[in-house]
Design a protein around this motif. Sequence first.
Motif, PDB file in Angstrom:
ATOM      1  N   THR A 111       0.807  -1.222   0.000  1.00 61.36           N
ATOM      2  CA  THR A 111       0.000   0.000   0.000  1.00 61.36           C
ATOM      3  C   THR A 111       0.840   1.272   0.000  1.00 61.36           C
ATOM      4  O   THR A 111       0.290   2.375   0.081  1.00 61.36           O
ATOM      5  CB  THR A 111      -0.906   0.037   1.248  1.00 61.36           C
ATOM      6  OG1 THR A 111      -0.085   0.208   2.422  1.00 61.36           O
ATOM      7  CG2 THR A 111      -1.708  -1.243   1.383  1.00 61.36           C
ATOM      8  N   ASP A 364     -10.153  -0.332   6.236  1.00 60.06           N
ATOM      9  CA  ASP A 364      -8.980   0.023   5.441  1.00 60.06           C
ATOM     10  C   ASP A 364      -9.377   0.413   4.016  1.00 60.06           C
ATOM     11  O   ASP A 364      -8.759   1.292   3.408  1.00 60.06           O
ATOM     12  CB  ASP A 364      -7.997  -1.153   5.427  1.00 60.06           C
ATOM     13  CG  ASP A 364      -6.670  -0.777   4.822  1.00 60.06           C
ATOM     14  OD1 ASP A 364      -6.148   0.302   5.145  1.00 60.06           O
ATOM     15  OD2 ASP A 364      -6.137  -1.566   4.013  1.00 60.06           O
ATOM     16  N   GLU A 524      -1.066   7.618   1.402  1.00 64.78           N
ATOM     17  CA  GLU A 524      -2.162   7.746   0.444  1.00 64.78           C
ATOM     18  C   GLU A 524      -2.728   9.173   0.432  1.00 64.78           C
ATOM     19  O   GLU A 524      -2.903   9.780  -0.636  1.00 64.78           O
ATOM     20  CB  GLU A 524      -3.260   6.745   0.800  1.00 64.78           C
ATOM     21  CG  GLU A 524      -4.415   6.691  -0.172  1.00 64.78           C
ATOM     22  CD  GLU A 524      -5.404   5.599   0.198  1.00 64.78           C
ATOM     23  OE1 GLU A 524      -5.834   4.869  -0.702  1.00 64.78           O
ATOM     24  OE2 GLU A 524      -5.740   5.477   1.401  1.00 64.78           O
TER      25      GLU A 524
END
Length: 542
Positions: A111, A364, A524
């Motif tokens: 990720t 998530d 992110e």
Amino acid sequence: MPHTTTPASHQQGGLISVLGAKDLGCYARRVNVIKGRGPRSERVRSERVIAVVGAGASGILTTTQLITQAAALSRDYKLRIQLFDHTGELATGPAYGTPHECHILNMRAATMSMYADRPDHFLNWLDSRIPQGNRPASGDAYIPRVQYGAYLREQLHTAVEDAHRHDIEVEFVTARVTDCLPGAGKALVQCGDVVYSCDAAVLCSGDLPGKGLPQLAGSPAYLPSAWQYDDIAGIPSTASVAVIGSSLTAVDVIVLLDALGHQGDIHCFSRLRSLPKVQEAAPTPWKSQYVTEERIEELTGGGARQATLTEVAGLFRQEIELATGAPLDWDAALRSARRPVAETLPEDIRNAAEGRNRWYAALDATGHLAPHLWNRMDDAAKEVFLAKHASLWAMYRHSMPLPNAEKLWRLVRAGQLHAHTGLRAAVAHGGRHTLTCVEDGREREFGADYVVNATGASPDITELDDPLIGNLRQAGRLRPHRHGGVDVDFGTGRLIGLDGTASTPVYFVGPLTRGVHFYTNSVETLRTNSTATARSVLRGLG
């Protein structure tokens, strides 16, 4: 009086390697570390200058995006990017500046790509840099953060190489930025008695510790920040240690003490809840059905109105119940926050190892929507959430990696680690510290030789001991956000002043936009915000 200077490729300090020529020799030749410079007599007519203040993860992501997007534009000007950092180093902030291998990423390697359009980029980088026998078995591995810092530095190096081919010059300025002043439509970046004139500035301050526990400030055995790695290493191995806080930052402190061979008791204290839950070992990706952008827009009429907390909670309840196949028991979740860690931790580890905590995968999967959803909530909903529910949310949403949970459980089994809720007071007296808790209706006192404040960065910018933030706030060029951090435009990151306007070309990317973007520590979110800010900055240059 400070004197104003325009950018120059020459400098009195000479060319200095950021990481040492043996590490990034080519980078050292291309990126100048400027100790001081005299004024340049004439500015290149077709040049535009962007200042990026801070060379941690936020600054590197922003600089990389500026280079990537500018390289794709048809420009009639030369672009110069100045990256300021007082340390003279890259990616050495709290997150990725730790030298300890025991500090692992809190998210799986799969990720952590810097690039939204190349999700496997970090994994591919690992494969190309780590010897065969030491590579992670899969993208579900948790990598030491020091390796991620190296990844960030190398990506900036690559971007600078590309910049040189597109008439973009990058300078690394070793100086502490103390203010950012307005000036005829420009941003004047002040470093002591020198002011750099720029067409736009992006402030990328990372996590900054607050005042913490002022009542302990006079104690030599009080560490006001969990990021004082050398000081933590200097704690005597048999000393008793109190860790204030129960978040992932506190877990980092405990894991570090364990790695250093600490033998004394470790007590973890918090007001409301115990240690974080545990992430699923190898989660099957979850595709959200209820917490989606379409549902949010439908709920709010495309932004015509804002969502209530009850409405948002309803979406999450439906999502979690769908993922787990069972009704959501709010009462059990609340009880879990205060149950003894000796009961909850082994249970959480088993559930994680056996894939029985599907609620984590469901939560998530909503991470990329968190800023958008927060922006669509009304202020009353945000205030109630922050006051009453944020701690419990963080306990579940920001769960710890299974490897860290197993280390903590070993310490709990050995009788060395203890977790307490209901913290009421912490005082220092006669070289010792006393911490008072109310547990099960009873007041208890605990003594500790050392205290480490692991509550993390302060959301209240009035508490920050940072000259740049302080000067901007006092001059009214920065407005504290009512929900924490600094106020910026949601879509661009442009800084909003006390008068409610964004009149100066100054932007902010990083954890301190939490009041606007909610959870801003994830790669992110930083990736998304740096991309949007770079786009806005370049558009403003014409």
